[in-house]
Design a protein around this motif. Sequence first.
Motif, PDB file in Angstrom:
ATOM      1  N   UNK A  97      -5.656   2.938  -3.880  1.00  0.00           N
ATOM      2  CA  UNK A  97      -5.604   1.550  -3.444  1.00  0.00           C
ATOM      3  C   UNK A  97      -4.215   1.021  -3.774  1.00  0.00           C
ATOM      4  N   UNK A  98      -3.612   0.317  -2.825  1.00  0.00           N
ATOM      5  CA  UNK A  98      -2.245  -0.166  -2.962  1.00  0.00           C
ATOM      6  C   UNK A  98      -2.175  -1.634  -2.595  1.00  0.00           C
ATOM      7  N   UNK A  99      -1.202  -2.338  -3.179  1.00  0.00           N
ATOM      8  CA  UNK A  99      -0.844  -3.676  -2.715  1.00  0.00           C
ATOM      9  C   UNK A  99       0.464  -3.547  -1.955  1.00  0.00           C
ATOM     10  N   UNK A 100       0.608  -4.340  -0.926  1.00  0.00           N
ATOM     11  CA  UNK A 100       1.848  -4.376  -0.165  1.00  0.00           C
ATOM     12  C   UNK A 100       2.761  -5.378  -0.869  1.00  0.00           C
ATOM     13  N   UNK A 101       3.938  -4.927  -1.287  1.00  0.00           N
ATOM     14  CA  UNK A 101       4.847  -5.804  -2.029  1.00  0.00           C
ATOM     15  C   UNK A 101       6.023  -6.284  -1.184  1.00  0.00           C
ATOM     16  N   UNK A 102       6.241  -5.623  -0.027  1.00  0.00           N
ATOM     17  CA  UNK A 102       7.375  -6.027   0.803  1.00  0.00           C
ATOM     18  C   UNK A 102       7.198  -5.523   2.224  1.00  0.00           C
ATOM     19  N   UNK A 103       7.560  -6.367   3.183  1.00  0.00           N
ATOM     20  CA  UNK A 103       7.663  -5.967   4.585  1.00  0.00           C
ATOM     21  C   UNK A 103       8.972  -6.554   5.107  1.00  0.00           C
ATOM     22  N   UNK A 104       9.818  -5.679   5.628  1.00  0.00           N
ATOM     23  CA  UNK A 104      11.073  -6.117   6.239  1.00  0.00           C
ATOM     24  C   UNK A 104      10.993  -5.750   7.710  1.00  0.00           C
ATOM     25  N   UNK A 119       4.554  -0.247  -0.530  1.00  0.00           N
ATOM     26  CA  UNK A 119       3.219  -0.371  -1.112  1.00  0.00           C
ATOM     27  C   UNK A 119       3.241   0.223  -2.516  1.00  0.00           C
ATOM     28  N   UNK A 120       2.589  -0.459  -3.467  1.00  0.00           N
ATOM     29  CA  UNK A 120       2.543   0.016  -4.852  1.00  0.00           C
ATOM     30  C   UNK A 120       1.099   0.285  -5.263  1.00  0.00           C
ATOM     31  N   UNK A 121       0.934   1.412  -5.934  1.00  0.00           N
ATOM     32  CA  UNK A 121      -0.385   1.887  -6.375  1.00  0.00           C
ATOM     33  C   UNK A 121      -1.012   0.910  -7.363  1.00  0.00           C
ATOM     34  N   UNK A 122      -2.319   0.637  -7.176  1.00  0.00           N
ATOM     35  CA  UNK A 122      -3.038  -0.226  -8.112  1.00  0.00           C
ATOM     36  C   UNK A 122      -4.229   0.464  -8.765  1.00  0.00           C
ATOM     37  N   UNK A 123      -4.929   1.334  -8.018  1.00  0.00           N
ATOM     38  CA  UNK A 123      -6.095   2.008  -8.590  1.00  0.00           C
ATOM     39  C   UNK A 123      -6.521   3.179  -7.711  1.00  0.00           C
ATOM     40  N   UNK A 124      -7.349   4.038  -8.309  1.00  0.00           N
ATOM     41  CA  UNK A 124      -7.886   5.179  -7.567  1.00  0.00           C
ATOM     42  C   UNK A 124      -8.952   4.697  -6.593  1.00  0.00           C
ATOM     43  N   UNK A 125      -9.138   5.461  -5.543  1.00  0.00           N
ATOM     44  CA  UNK A 125     -10.195   5.179  -4.578  1.00  0.00           C
ATOM     45  C   UNK A 125     -11.508   5.650  -5.185  1.00  0.00           C
TER      46      UNK A 125
END
Length: 131
Positions: A97-104, A119-125
């Motif tokens: 599971x990832x959060x999106x931290x930037x879109x250019x 995208x940065x990792x937050x937790x296992x699926x």
Amino acid sequence: MANKFVLGKDGVLTIGETEVTSAKDVTISIEANEIDVTTRGNDGWKAVATSLKEGTIEWEMVVGADGDATSSCYAALINNTQLTITVSSGGVGLSGNFVITSIVQNEPIGDAITAKVTAKYTSAVESEPEA
């Protein structure tokens, strides 16, 4: 004789159940924090151990080419929600599971609109329990 390497074009990026076939130049970065565990008994050598890990996936994709993939990334960034993302390349990769931290977003006048996503990792699926 079989090739002993994997080509980038053969890698797979998925967001949820959607394969992002318009992805270009996917980069996976996995890093571990270093902890100094040097003691007087290390005979003059600095000693380190690893601790917490950090995973980042960056890619560029053609906007709109993969249906909901682009809008899912924008929505996740705006709403602070997570996406399940998997990158696999010849048996290695990163999934979770990832959060999106930037879109250019790049809108060149003579080319397709693209978005570079971080995208940065937050937790296992979580896996489904066996019946």
